[in-house]
Design a protein around this motif. Structure first.
Motif, PDB file in Angstrom:
ATOM      1  N   ILE A 190      12.666  11.655   8.314  1.00  0.00           N
ATOM      2  CA  ILE A 190      12.665  10.812   9.511  1.00  0.00           C
ATOM      3  C   ILE A 190      11.484   9.850   9.494  1.00  0.00           C
ATOM      4  O   ILE A 190      11.625   8.665   9.833  1.00  0.00           O
ATOM      5  N   CYS A 191      10.330  10.342   9.101  1.00  0.00           N
ATOM      6  CA  CYS A 191       9.145   9.476   9.049  1.00  0.00           C
ATOM      7  C   CYS A 191       9.355   8.327   8.057  1.00  0.00           C
ATOM      8  O   CYS A 191       8.961   7.182   8.331  1.00  0.00           O
ATOM      9  N   VAL A 192       9.971   8.630   6.920  1.00  0.00           N
ATOM     10  CA  VAL A 192      10.238   7.583   5.927  1.00  0.00           C
ATOM     11  C   VAL A 192      11.239   6.573   6.478  1.00  0.00           C
ATOM     12  O   VAL A 192      11.051   5.356   6.357  1.00  0.00           O
ATOM     13  N   GLY A 193      12.319   7.057   7.115  1.00  0.00           N
ATOM     14  CA  GLY A 193      13.320   6.158   7.681  1.00  0.00           C
ATOM     15  C   GLY A 193      12.738   5.233   8.732  1.00  0.00           C
ATOM     16  O   GLY A 193      13.003   4.021   8.739  1.00  0.00           O
ATOM     17  N   LEU A 194      11.936   5.793   9.644  1.00  0.00           N
ATOM     18  CA  LEU A 194      11.316   4.988  10.696  1.00  0.00           C
ATOM     19  C   LEU A 194      10.313   3.989  10.121  1.00  0.00           C
ATOM     20  O   LEU A 194      10.224   2.845  10.575  1.00  0.00           O
ATOM     21  N   THR A 195       9.563   4.438   9.139  1.00  0.00           N
ATOM     22  CA  THR A 195       8.585   3.549   8.509  1.00  0.00           C
ATOM     23  C   THR A 195       9.281   2.359   7.856  1.00  0.00           C
ATOM     24  O   THR A 195       8.801   1.217   7.942  1.00  0.00           O
ATOM     25  N   PRO A 209       3.965  -0.303   4.415  1.00  0.00           N
ATOM     26  CA  PRO A 209       4.423   0.988   4.927  1.00  0.00           C
ATOM     27  C   PRO A 209       3.292   1.977   5.224  1.00  0.00           C
ATOM     28  O   PRO A 209       3.396   2.775   6.152  1.00  0.00           O
ATOM     29  N   PHE A 210       2.198   1.890   4.467  1.00  0.00           N
ATOM     30  CA  PHE A 210       1.089   2.837   4.659  1.00  0.00           C
ATOM     31  C   PHE A 210       0.580   2.800   6.097  1.00  0.00           C
ATOM     32  O   PHE A 210       0.421   3.849   6.740  1.00  0.00           O
ATOM     33  N   TYR A 211       0.327   1.606   6.614  1.00  0.00           N
ATOM     34  CA  TYR A 211      -0.253   1.476   7.952  1.00  0.00           C
ATOM     35  C   TYR A 211       0.762   1.814   9.045  1.00  0.00           C
ATOM     36  O   TYR A 211       0.413   2.393  10.074  1.00  0.00           O
ATOM     37  N   VAL A 212       2.028   1.462   8.804  1.00  0.00           N
ATOM     38  CA  VAL A 212       3.074   1.796   9.777  1.00  0.00           C
ATOM     39  C   VAL A 212       3.245   3.305   9.854  1.00  0.00           C
ATOM     40  O   VAL A 212       3.333   3.879  10.942  1.00  0.00           O
ATOM     41  N   LEU A 213       3.296   3.952   8.697  1.00  0.00           N
ATOM     42  CA  LEU A 213       3.454   5.411   8.653  1.00  0.00           C
ATOM     43  C   LEU A 213       2.279   6.099   9.346  1.00  0.00           C
ATOM     44  O   LEU A 213       2.471   7.045  10.125  1.00  0.00           O
ATOM     45  N   LEU A 214       1.077   5.638   9.084  1.00  0.00           N
ATOM     46  CA  LEU A 214      -0.111   6.236   9.692  1.00  0.00           C
ATOM     47  C   LEU A 214      -0.054   6.119  11.215  1.00  0.00           C
ATOM     48  O   LEU A 214      -0.296   7.108  11.943  1.00  0.00           O
ATOM     49  N   ALA A 215       0.265   4.927  11.720  1.00  0.00           N
ATOM     50  CA  ALA A 215       0.344   4.719  13.171  1.00  0.00           C
ATOM     51  C   ALA A 215       1.450   5.572  13.782  1.00  0.00           C
ATOM     52  O   ALA A 215       1.280   6.161  14.859  1.00  0.00           O
ATOM     53  N   LEU A 216       2.581   5.659  13.091  1.00  0.00           N
ATOM     54  CA  LEU A 216       3.717   6.454  13.573  1.00  0.00           C
ATOM     55  C   LEU A 216       3.344   7.922  13.708  1.00  0.00           C
ATOM     56  O   LEU A 216       3.591   8.563  14.742  1.00  0.00           O
ATOM     57  N   ILE A 217       2.725   8.458  12.683  1.00  0.00           N
ATOM     58  CA  ILE A 217       2.338   9.878  12.684  1.00  0.00           C
ATOM     59  C   ILE A 217       1.333  10.156  13.793  1.00  0.00           C
ATOM     60  O   ILE A 217       1.472  11.133  14.553  1.00  0.00           O
ATOM     61  N   SER A 269       2.742  15.987   6.887  1.00  0.00           N
ATOM     62  CA  SER A 269       3.890  15.072   6.940  1.00  0.00           C
ATOM     63  C   SER A 269       3.528  13.680   6.430  1.00  0.00           C
ATOM     64  O   SER A 269       4.328  13.037   5.739  1.00  0.00           O
ATOM     65  N   PHE A 270       2.323  13.221   6.768  1.00  0.00           N
ATOM     66  CA  PHE A 270       1.893  11.906   6.297  1.00  0.00           C
ATOM     67  C   PHE A 270       1.810  11.879   4.774  1.00  0.00           C
ATOM     68  O   PHE A 270       2.326  10.948   4.127  1.00  0.00           O
ATOM     69  N   LEU A 271       1.181  12.879   4.187  1.00  0.00           N
ATOM     70  CA  LEU A 271       0.990  12.911   2.732  1.00  0.00           C
ATOM     71  C   LEU A 271       2.328  12.976   1.993  1.00  0.00           C
ATOM     72  O   LEU A 271       2.556  12.241   1.023  1.00  0.00           O
ATOM     73  N   LEU A 272       3.224  13.840   2.464  1.00  0.00           N
ATOM     74  CA  LEU A 272       4.528  13.980   1.809  1.00  0.00           C
ATOM     75  C   LEU A 272       5.390  12.735   2.020  1.00  0.00           C
ATOM     76  O   LEU A 272       6.104  12.299   1.109  1.00  0.00           O
ATOM     77  N   SER A 273       5.328  12.147   3.212  1.00  0.00           N
ATOM     78  CA  SER A 273       6.139  10.962   3.511  1.00  0.00           C
ATOM     79  C   SER A 273       5.715   9.773   2.656  1.00  0.00           C
ATOM     80  O   SER A 273       6.564   9.046   2.115  1.00  0.00           O
ATOM     81  N   TYR A 274       4.425   9.568   2.525  1.00  0.00           N
ATOM     82  CA  TYR A 274       3.954   8.431   1.746  1.00  0.00           C
ATOM     83  C   TYR A 274       4.328   8.590   0.276  1.00  0.00           C
ATOM     84  O   TYR A 274       4.684   7.617  -0.402  1.00  0.00           O
ATOM     85  N   ASP A 275       4.283   9.817  -0.209  1.00  0.00           N
ATOM     86  CA  ASP A 275       4.702  10.074  -1.589  1.00  0.00           C
ATOM     87  C   ASP A 275       6.181   9.744  -1.769  1.00  0.00           C
ATOM     88  O   ASP A 275       6.580   9.177  -2.802  1.00  0.00           O
ATOM     89  N   GLN A 276       7.012  10.075  -0.766  1.00  0.00           N
ATOM     90  CA  GLN A 276       8.444   9.783  -0.860  1.00  0.00           C
ATOM     91  C   GLN A 276       8.736   8.279  -0.764  1.00  0.00           C
ATOM     92  O   GLN A 276       9.698   7.799  -1.348  1.00  0.00           O
TER      93      GLN A 276
END
Length: 494
Positions: free
Chosen positions: A145-150, A161-169, A390-397
């Motif tokens: 879900i985090c990857v999809g939203l990012t 995507p890095f900054y969007v994912l961080l803000a989302l989390i 979740s952040f670490l795994l999502s960014y890797d994906q």
């Protein structure tokens, strides 16, 4: 650049308003949340319409709206049959089959989590801890879900995507530390309504491709790739034959209900009389939501060679690219709101159920000294830890996906509900079940799933990327046979 400056401006304004609305409901829910019980189930029962919409929003996540249409874009009608028809029908039948009985027993034993429900049903603290440990596999779904939203937000704002994912989390995991069920049910209800409107817009967005009827639509796809119009697709790794498309998806659809953020929703209801209305509303909404995979066809027609301005599109980017390219900024911002709602609704449910399970069923029993901390405070610490992981795994994906983050998520989630299927089924409908039979069946399910998948057993597991649905379906059937055999043997012995 994916989006124009106008697009980015509109989406920025949307995110600000959306965030303020969520914060309002979180503050409202926080006032009613006094302890971990309130966080898990709410301070009192909720109306059937609200819980039904909440279930519909929770079950149809970013996977349904953003990720799964990508499979249809790549593999065509075979994917539509699997994800658009077979799996939803199996899910609806399973919901009807399981919900009433689970709600009745769950209310009786006052279970906060599914791990607790299983443990109390079989009078086994060990089973509670075992399923609390297995629930960690659901982190893979959070990652999806985090990857999809990012993807959808970063493409709309033209940000890394890095900054969007961080803000989302930070934002989502942050507000989930406070409101819990008291805010989640109502935010999910609003999200479901937005999702319904957006689902209709997305489904109808390709109406022009049907001007020549179904045959005309099929001809358009056939000109791009003849495999797109076949009911099986030998070039895919998910839809090669009817065993994968129908049999495996029926098994998965039946068992998928056995996830904590899904099956425990019925415990939010005011009373058992509300169950029918709750199911009617949920299934009605989900019928529309599951048809959003049709957008995969529209995306493939828009990007026939799967590139945008000469740059190859990853499968998980296709819906985001289609939305930005197809819709004006005004309509597009509504679409983005729906896609965000699809992700957040499930993400909230997963964070709420998983954090409660980890704090009350795993950490507290194994480390009694933490009882000095209030359950609510411990739960906040768990949510912070979940956010970091979740952040670490999502960014890797995002950087290194195996075709799609969906494969990563399916592998973990399918293992969980494969293990949970027999305990839930037997716990509801069988009497005097030996806990040893349930333990052996559950352990067998997890072991078989991973052994078949990573050991590359069966002809279906010989590709670079394989279908977790096959290994999970085999594991679920084998687990049921093992559990039922042990149950019948124990009855004869008595």
């Amino acid at each position: 650049m994916f989006a124009s400056e106008t697009w980015s401006l509109y989406v920025t304004l949307l995110l600000i308003v959306y965030s303020l609305v969520i914060i309002f409901f979180v503050v409202r829910g926080m006032r009613k949340t006094k302890d971990i019980d309130d966080f898990a189930l709410g301070s009192k029962g909720f109306p059937a319409w609200a819980v039904g919409l909440s279930l519909a929003a929770s079950m149809t996540s970013a996977a349904t709206f953003i990720i799964n249409p990508g499979f249809i874009a790549l593999y065509g009608f075979s994917g539509l049959i699997s994800f658009g028809f077979v799996m939803p029908i199996a899910i609806f039948c399973s919901l009807i089959f399981f919900t009433k009985a689970f709600q009745k027993y769950g209310s009786t034993v006052k279970a906060l989590t599914m791990a607790q429900w299983i443990g109390k049903r079989y009078d086994s603290k060990g089973l509670t801890i075992f399923f609390a440990f297995l629930s960690l596999l659901l982190i893979t779904f959070i990652v999806l879900i985090c990857v999809g939203l990012t993807q959808i937000i970063s493409k709309s704002l033209n940000l890394e995507p890095f900054y969007v994912l961080l803000a989302l989390i930070v934002f989502v995991f942050g507000y989930m530390m406070f409101g819990g069920a008291n805010s989640m049910v109502y935010t999910n209800s609003i999200q479901a309504i937005i999702m319904f409107v957006v689902a209709i817009i997305l489904i109808l967005s390709g109406a022009e491709y049907f001007n020549g009827g179904l045959d005309g639509f099929a001809n358009i796809l056939d000109n791009i790739d003849p495999n797109l119009t076949q009911t099986t697709n030998e070039k895919s790794f998910l839809f090669r034959d009817y065993f994968e498309i129908i049999f495996c998806q029926i098994i998965i659809g039946i068992a998928i209900v056995c996830q904590p953020h899904i099956i425990t929703k019925s415990l939010f209801l005011r009373d058992a009389k509300s169950v029918n209305k709750y199911l009617f509303i949920a299934i009605g909404c989900m019928t529309v939501f599951f048809l959003v995979v049709m957008v995969g066809f529209y995306a493939r027609i828009t990007f026939p060679d799967l590139t945008l301005e000469g740059v190859p599109l990853k499968m998980d980017e296709l819906v985001s690219a289609y939305v930005v390219k197809t819709f004006s900024a005004g309509v597009g911002v509504i679409i983005v709101a729906g896609l965000i709602s699809a992700g957040l609704s499930t993400l909230e449910g997963l964070i709420q159920s998983l954090s409660t399970t980890i704090s009350t069923d795993l950490i507290t029993p194994l480390f009694p000294s933490v009882k000095k901390i209030s359950g609510f405070a411990l739960n906040k610490i768990v949510i912070i830890a979940l956010g970091i992981v979740s952040f670490l795994l999502s960014y890797d994906q995002i950087l290194n996906p195996d075709i799609s983050v969906a494969i990563f998520a399916q592998n973990g989630v399918y293992a969980y509900f494969a293990a949970a299927f027999v305990p839930v089924l037997f716990g509801i409908y069988f009497k005097k079940v030996s806990k040893n039979a349930v333990i052996i069946a559950s352990v067998s399910a997890v072991a078989l799933h991973f052994i078949i998948y990573y050991g590359r057993f069966t002809p279906y597991m010989q590709e670079p990327v394989n279908n977790p649905g096959v290994s999970a379906a085999i594991a679920i059937v084998a687990s049921f046979i093992i559990g039922n055999s042990l149950y019948l043997f124990s009855k004869k012995k008595v």
